[in-house]
Enzyme design. Structure first.
Site, PDB file in Angstrom:
ATOM      1  N   HIS A  87       8.089  42.144  58.485  1.00  0.00           N
ATOM      2  CA  HIS A  87       8.976  43.304  58.603  1.00  0.00           C
ATOM      3  C   HIS A  87      10.301  42.828  59.220  1.00  0.00           C
ATOM      4  CE1 HIS A  87      10.698  47.070  59.932  1.00  0.00           C
ATOM      5  NE2 HIS A  87       9.915  47.663  59.066  1.00  0.00           N
ATOM      6  N   GLU A 159      12.671  45.850  51.379  1.00  0.00           N
ATOM      7  CA  GLU A 159      13.255  46.720  52.400  1.00  0.00           C
ATOM      8  C   GLU A 159      14.637  46.198  52.793  1.00  0.00           C
ATOM      9  OE1 GLU A 159      10.013  49.022  54.569  1.00  0.00           O
ATOM     10  OE2 GLU A 159      10.323  47.169  55.650  1.00  0.00           O
ATOM     11  N   GLY A 165      15.667  52.771  58.870  1.00  0.00           N
ATOM     12  CA  GLY A 165      15.896  53.606  60.042  1.00  0.00           C
ATOM     13  C   GLY A 165      17.339  54.056  60.197  1.00  0.00           C
ATOM     14  N   SER A 205      14.565  54.240  54.738  1.00  0.00           N
ATOM     15  CA  SER A 205      14.994  55.640  54.707  1.00  0.00           C
ATOM     16  C   SER A 205      14.477  56.405  53.489  1.00  0.00           C
ATOM     17  CB  SER A 205      16.515  55.738  54.830  1.00  0.00           C
ATOM     18  OG  SER A 205      16.924  55.180  56.074  1.00  0.00           O
ATOM     19  N   GLY A 226       8.753  54.557  57.092  1.00  0.00           N
ATOM     20  CA  GLY A 226       8.836  54.410  58.547  1.00  0.00           C
ATOM     21  C   GLY A 226       8.989  55.757  59.215  1.00  0.00           C
ATOM     22  N   GLY A 227      10.231  56.123  59.522  1.00  0.00           N
ATOM     23  CA  GLY A 227      10.513  57.344  60.283  1.00  0.00           C
ATOM     24  C   GLY A 227       9.860  58.591  59.724  1.00  0.00           C
TER      25      GLY A 227
END
Ligand code: PGA
Length: 249
Positions: A87, A159, A165, A205, A226-227
């Site tokens: 990551h 990514e 993020g 995102s 993620g978020g």
């Protein structure tokens, strides 16, 4: 590094209880909580079809005196079947190199788990038009020495670092360009069959309002979220937007 054990378990329960298997075609859903939550969340998803458990990192050695570290086989004993590796935060804050990530990929495969290998360019590299070259070099250095059989158990996540993020998403066309390049590269390194069978996820995102369009791209097989995975409703909306006919993870 979000949520207490209690909060994480509650989030997983909401996701598991509201997850509608009829709406995801043949997709698979992987929950990748912090290490401290793995065992508990493994219990929550036990015997629930199409739900799997992933860790977010592991050490490259099989076992031994590495105080504070966790091996792939330890993660397997907790019920994990996947491990996220490389990551961008591991690369950026913990100095993980492509070579080290390659060693971790090997360790994960040896423990009979599946690596989710992350790659992606930074903003400067994107602005210099070097994104394809950067991703290609990350994949070659970390994965090229795997046999075709070993590689068949690898999931790739593209990514772009500038999108993680930040609220900035790669446009579907920008993401598709890189995914198609990755698939072409996999065909060169192994063969067309291996390239076609590989699951290539997009992360950065991904949100309920852009997931469907991203997942509709020919070479985008799913997402690494993620978020938005910290809110059950958002995560569920993303899960439920995978196109039914594709083999998404
Ligand atoms: P994001 O994170 O969805 O919050 O951008 C993606 C990731 O951490 O891989």
């Amino acid at each position: 590094m979000n949520t207490s054990l209690h909060e994480g378990a509650e989030l997983a329960e909401q996701i598991v209880n509201q997850f509608n298997i009829a709406r995801i075609g043949d997709a698979e859903v992987i929950l990748a909580p912090p290490l401290t939550h793995l065992y508990r969340i493994g219990e929550i998803i036990a015997n629930r079809p199409r739900l799997h458990l992933a860790a977010q990192n592991c050490h490259q050695a099989g076992s031994g005196a590495y105080t504070g570290e966790v091996s792939a086989s330890m993660l397997r004993s907790l019920g994990a079947s996947f491990v996220i590796l490389g990551h961008s935060e591991r690369r950026q804050y913990f100095g993980e190199s492509d070579e080290l990530i390659g060693e971790k990929v090997k360790a994960v495969l040896e423990a009979d788990l599946r690596p989710i290998f992350c790659c992606g360019e930074g903003l400067d590299q994107r602005e210099a038009g070097r994104h394809l070259e950067v991703v290609e070099s990350q994949i070659r250095t970390s994965l090229e020495n795997l046999s075709k059989e070993e590689f068949s158990r690898v999931v790739i996540a593209y990514e772009p670092v500038w999108a993680i993020g930040t609220g900035k998403t790669a446009s579907p066309a920008e993401a598709q360009e890189v995914h198609a390049h990755i698939r072409g590269l996999l065909a060169q390194i192994w063969d067309a069959e291996a390239a076609e069978a590989c699951t290539i996820l997009y992360g950065g995102s991904a949100k309920p309002n852009n997931a469907e369009e991203l997942f509709a791209q020919a070479d985008i097989d799913g997402g690494l979220i993620g978020g938005a995975s910290l809110k059950a409703d958002d995560f569920l909306a993303i899960i439920h937007s995978v196109p039914g006919a594709q083999a998404n993870v």
